[in-house]
Scaffold this active site. Structure first.
Site: not given
Ligand code: T46
Length: 134
Positions: A52
């Protein structure tokens, strides 16, 4: 590309067995006010997260334990960074598609973010990302 490595100040004593301490202050060691801190852990070697970009959010990624490969893509070029030093961070500005690949079991990715969580700021489809940055 709006990404670069930051070297934080590391405090060590004369005795290497006592380890090191790194401190990070808003608007000082990173160029934004830190509004949120989160971390990702318990992922196995080979796992890839991310896929993303953010419209406005700025972040600094720090691998505080283990080894993680981060690939950044601004739609024109791709850059890959290996994070394996807790005293270094990777700044990622807005408009950068990113993936994070775990190169060691249980590596821990600590992230400093310039804003609160807002799903509206995410672009999670690559074609939409390419159209957005044009
Ligand atoms: C990024 C990389 C480095 C929340 O509810 N609050 C939060 O502050 C974050 C970061 C995530 N979430 C929720 C959103 C999803 O339902 O946690 C779940 C997992 O998030 P995501 O699939 O986006 O995780 P990554 O590891 O792919 O990405 C994260 C960050 O979301 C993103 O901003 O740059 O780490």
């Amino acid at each position: 590309m709006n990404t670069y490595i930051i070297e934080f100040i590391k405090k060590t004593t004369g005795n290497s067995e006592e380890g090191s301490l790194v401190f990070i202050e808003s608007n000082k060691h990173v160029d934004f006010e830190i509004k949120r801190v989160y971390y990702t852990y318990s992922a196995r070697n080979g796992i890839i997260r991310g896929f993303h970009a953010h419209k406005r959010l700025e972040q600094v990624l720090i691998c505080v334990y283990g080894k993680i490969e981060v690939t950044c893509d601004d739609g024109k070029e791709k850059k890959t960074f290996i994070l394996d030093d807790p005293s270094k961070g990777l700044y990622i500005g807005s408009g950068i598609w990113r993936t994070m690949k775990w190169l060691k079991d249980d590596s821990v990715l600590l992230v400093l973010a310039s804003d609160y969580y807002n799903e509206e700021d995410y672009i999670r489809d690559y074609d939409t990302f390419l159209k957005y940055i044009k």
